[in-house]
Design an enzyme around this catalytic site. Structure first.
Site, PDB file in Angstrom:
ATOM      1  N   ASP A  75       0.801  -1.225   0.000  1.00 53.91           N
ATOM      2  CA  ASP A  75       0.000   0.000   0.000  1.00 53.91           C
ATOM      3  C   ASP A  75       0.829   1.268   0.000  1.00 53.91           C
ATOM      4  O   ASP A  75       0.459   2.262  -0.622  1.00 53.91           O
ATOM      5  CB  ASP A  75      -0.958   0.014   1.202  1.00 53.91           C
ATOM      6  CG  ASP A  75      -0.217   0.219   2.513  1.00 53.91           C
ATOM      7  OD1 ASP A  75       0.707  -0.569   2.793  1.00 53.91           O
ATOM      8  OD2 ASP A  75      -0.559   1.149   3.258  1.00 53.91           O
ATOM      9  N   ASP A  78       5.604   0.303   3.355  1.00 60.51           N
ATOM     10  CA  ASP A  78       5.869  -0.927   4.086  1.00 60.51           C
ATOM     11  C   ASP A  78       5.633  -2.128   3.170  1.00 60.51           C
ATOM     12  O   ASP A  78       5.471  -1.979   1.967  1.00 60.51           O
ATOM     13  CB  ASP A  78       4.991  -1.006   5.343  1.00 60.51           C
ATOM     14  CG  ASP A  78       3.510  -0.763   5.015  1.00 60.51           C
ATOM     15  OD1 ASP A  78       3.101  -1.056   3.883  1.00 60.51           O
ATOM     16  OD2 ASP A  78       2.778  -0.289   5.900  1.00 60.51           O
ATOM     17  N   TYR A 227      -5.645   0.739   9.147  1.00 59.30           N
ATOM     18  CA  TYR A 227      -6.747   1.096   8.248  1.00 59.30           C
ATOM     19  C   TYR A 227      -8.069   0.763   8.915  1.00 59.30           C
ATOM     20  O   TYR A 227      -8.822  -0.084   8.461  1.00 59.30           O
ATOM     21  CB  TYR A 227      -6.604   0.395   6.895  1.00 59.30           C
ATOM     22  CG  TYR A 227      -5.453   0.938   6.082  1.00 59.30           C
ATOM     23  CD1 TYR A 227      -5.569   2.163   5.428  1.00 59.30           C
ATOM     24  CD2 TYR A 227      -4.247   0.254   5.998  1.00 59.30           C
ATOM     25  CE1 TYR A 227      -4.515   2.684   4.697  1.00 59.30           C
ATOM     26  CE2 TYR A 227      -3.189   0.766   5.263  1.00 59.30           C
ATOM     27  CZ  TYR A 227      -3.326   1.978   4.618  1.00 59.30           C
ATOM     28  OH  TYR A 227      -2.276   2.502   3.896  1.00 59.30           O
ATOM     29  N   GLU A 472       5.942   9.645   3.350  1.00 60.62           N
ATOM     30  CA  GLU A 472       5.521   8.315   2.899  1.00 60.62           C
ATOM     31  C   GLU A 472       4.511   8.454   1.757  1.00 60.62           C
ATOM     32  O   GLU A 472       3.555   9.219   1.855  1.00 60.62           O
ATOM     33  CB  GLU A 472       4.894   7.516   4.038  1.00 60.62           C
ATOM     34  CG  GLU A 472       4.582   6.079   3.632  1.00 60.62           C
ATOM     35  CD  GLU A 472       4.145   5.205   4.805  1.00 60.62           C
ATOM     36  OE1 GLU A 472       4.251   3.970   4.688  1.00 60.62           O
ATOM     37  OE2 GLU A 472       3.700   5.754   5.834  1.00 60.62           O
TER      38      GLU A 472
END
Length: 624
Positions: A75, A78, A227, A472
């Site tokens: 995603d 990571d 999430y 990120e």
């Protein structure tokens, strides 16, 4: 005074560093955005993989559970495969192609965009081995975040987590149904058998989501920290129904939207955000499209309430609603410090498509401040895209690899560690932190096209690898962006957005590199006509430390035969200091030494920055 003028270029450099705004190459930005998805691939990489510093990874995913879960997308920075944001990513990539596939085809990028969608849907087919079973996560965020390793070196737990009738997840299943349905439209012409398979999965997933209701993070609890489904699952059920109707033209799903719009919040929630968790604004936009297409039938009163909420969202983004979105001083939509850019691209995409829906139906946007032409929504989207590509107070591009000033220390394991193809030596879990995460050097692998989290509420940004809130990237940042870039780069294309969708078949097109556009130094024509005239001109320019600065003179003239007692000016795209007017809230007024402007008289003010002339217009005035 002469001494002050000589000192000014140095002062300007300290206060307003490196602004050199030219027109953006949206085609180049689109190409780079699609490359990012290749860097995020998990599984066996194909022979035509263009991001060559990546290699195969996650090849045992699902094996312990007796299912093949090799593939899909990581995603963000990571190595976990999170199902909910991955499905939202695929839905938004598909929507981008559905609306603007023609423009993507013209730029030679449609094939790459469709490959990006298929990489996700191929994985979802594997993750949905039975009608009422869906694997929603591979890997564990807690153990994964303890390590800093290339995906090719992963030693972290790769447990697979699923939802089923005993452990439901209506939001996850609903979003995945939406992704499969939307993708089926994308492949309907070029691969009809595949499109039919996707639609079959979408039907089953919707039934599963609707029959066995529950939040997915109550079943897959390891997702809660990363999430969590704050909005619940009603929005995903409506979202899935909208996409299934668009994909199948099956009246059942239109009736579902009509019957459940009030009780599930589709007509009730007045939103100021849209993203992987909260889908209401997206549902409302799609249902408004159905209404404008004349498909509402006896559901028209309900669909009109959906549309009212859709337009409330658009007005709030424009700053013309009764509850407006926050923006930074530089004009960027701001929702939160952690990866704010996801909300920028998602909201901008909705504004883009809704502008085209309105234009196709020949009507204006209805805001509390009055009717607004559709072009203002496109202008809003363009302003947001231009900001993230570099037109901002820091003159920083937040897309890696685009422009000359972009993040160099991205919070991303793969890009921050030397490629396994360059140095195959194993990178250990904690060793990666010690050697690579803590390094102050630029990333050894360029994460081309990645849209990072972006600046804070004050347009500030720190290019540091441990600043994960800002550096990120994420797939769902880029997914809506590809549609906007295609639209901005290709124009409307001369077709009606409300007509049935026909995604063109992809054709291999060799794209020639486009020359970098030259900075525009000619001021735009006056943006106001009436009793008050505005004339702008560049009076001088100079170069300091390699940067060209321009001094602009703006003359405001009272052409009426009455005295001008009050004046409010809107000045946008201003990136430097200004003299000769007084700022009052969001507008500019007479300087303190001037109370009125007699008939035929003029007021001059000046500003300096390293960009094209600012946009100056009159928002309000009072004649005696």
């Amino acid at each position: 005074m002469e001494k002050l003028i000589r000192m000014f270029p140095l002062l300007l450099l300290l206060l307003f560093p490196t602004f050199a705004f030219a027109g953006h190459d949206y085609g180049q930005a689109l190409s780079k955005s699609l490359l990012f998805f290749e860097a995020q691939r998990s599984g066996y990489l194909p022979h035509n993989q263009r991001v060559t510093w990546r290699a195969h990874s996650g090849l045992q995913d699902g094996k312990a559970s007796g299912v093949d879960l090799v593939g899909g997308y990581y995603d963000a920075g990571d190595n976990v495969k999170f199902g909910l944001p991955m499905a939202f990513t695929v839905t938004m990539m598909s929507w981008s192609i559905i609306e603007y596939g023609k423009q993507m085809a013209a730029s030679g990028e449609l094939g790459h965009a469709m490959e990006a969608v298929k990489w996700g849907t191929d994985y979802f087919i594997k993750a949905h081995p039975q009608p009422n079973v869906l694997y929603g996560e591979v890997g564990d965020g807690n153990t994964d975040h303890y390590c800093w390793q290339r995906p090719e070196d992963m030693t972290t737990d790769r447990h697979a987590y699923k939802i089923d009738p005993s452990n439901p997840g209506s939001d996850l299943a609903g979003e995945t149904a939406a992704a499969m349905a939307a993708a089926s439209i994308v492949f309907r012409r070029s691969n009809p058998a595949y499109a039919a398979e996707l639609l079959r999965h979408a039907y089953q997933l919707f039934d599963f989501a609707d029959k066995y209701r529950g939040k997915y993070d109550s079943s897959i609890t390891v997702a809660q920290k990363y999430y969590r489904s704050i909005s619940g699952y009603n929005d995903e059920l409506l979202w899935a129904a909208a996409w299934l109707y668009q994909a199948s033209n099956n009246q059942y799903y239109l009736d579902y939207l009509g019957r459940n719009g009030d009780s599930m919040g589709g007509t009730g929630w007045k939103m100021t955000e849209f993203g992987w968790d909260v889908k209401y604004a997206g549902v409302q936009t799609l249902v408004a499209k159905f209404l404008m297409q004349g498909k509402a039938g006896h559901h028209a009163p309900v669909f009109e309430r959906y549309q009212q909420k859709a337009e409330s969202f658009m007005c709030s983004c424009l700053g013309k609603g009764d509850r407006n979105v926050q923006k930074t001083p530089g004009g960027l939509i701001f929702r939160q410090r952690w990866n704010n850019m996801q909300f920028v691209t998602s909201a901008s995409f909705l504004a883009t498509v809704y502008s085209d829906y309105l234009a196709s139906s020949g009507r204006n946007l209805r805001c509390s401040s009055g009717n607004v032409p559709p072009a203002e929504l496109i202008s809003l989207a363009k302003s947001q895209v231009d900001y993230l590509l570099g037109d901002n107070p820091r003159a920083t591009s937040y897309m890696v690899g685009y422009g000359s000033n972009f993040p160099q220390r991205v919070h991303h394991r793969g890009s921050s560690i030397v490629s396994i193809k360059v140095n195959p030596s194993f990178v250990s879990c904690r060793g990666g932190y010690a050697t690579w995460f803590s390094s102050k050097r630029s990333d050894p692998n360029l994460l081309t096209g990645a849209l990072v989290g972006g600046p804070d509420a004050y347009d500030d940004f720190a290019d540091e690898r441990d600043n994960y809130e800002q550096t990120e990237p994420a797939t769902y940042n880029n997914a809506p962006l590809i549609g906007i870039l295609a639209r901005l780069g290709g124009g409307h294309g001369g077709y009606n957005q409300l007509l049935p969708v026909v995604v063109p078949a992809p054709k291999p097109v060799v794209t020639k590199p486009q020359p970098t556009p030259s900075p525009k130094t000619t001021p735009p024509p006056a943006s106001w006509s009436g009793p008050i005239s505005i004339e702008q001109k560049m009076t001088t320019s100079w170069i300091a430390h390699g940067i060209t600065y321009y001094r602009y003179s703006t003359v405001v003239t009272n052409k009426s035969n009455k005295s001008l007692n009050s004046l409010n000016l809107s000045i946008s795209k201003l990136y430097g200091p200004i003299w000769g007017v007084t700022k009052s809230g969001d507008s500019y007024t007479f300087p303190s030494w001037l109370s009125s402007l007699s008939a035929g008289k003029s007021l001059e003010f000046v500003y300096i920055h390293s960009a094209s002339a600012a946009d100056v217009s009159v928002t309000n005035y009072v004649l005696a």
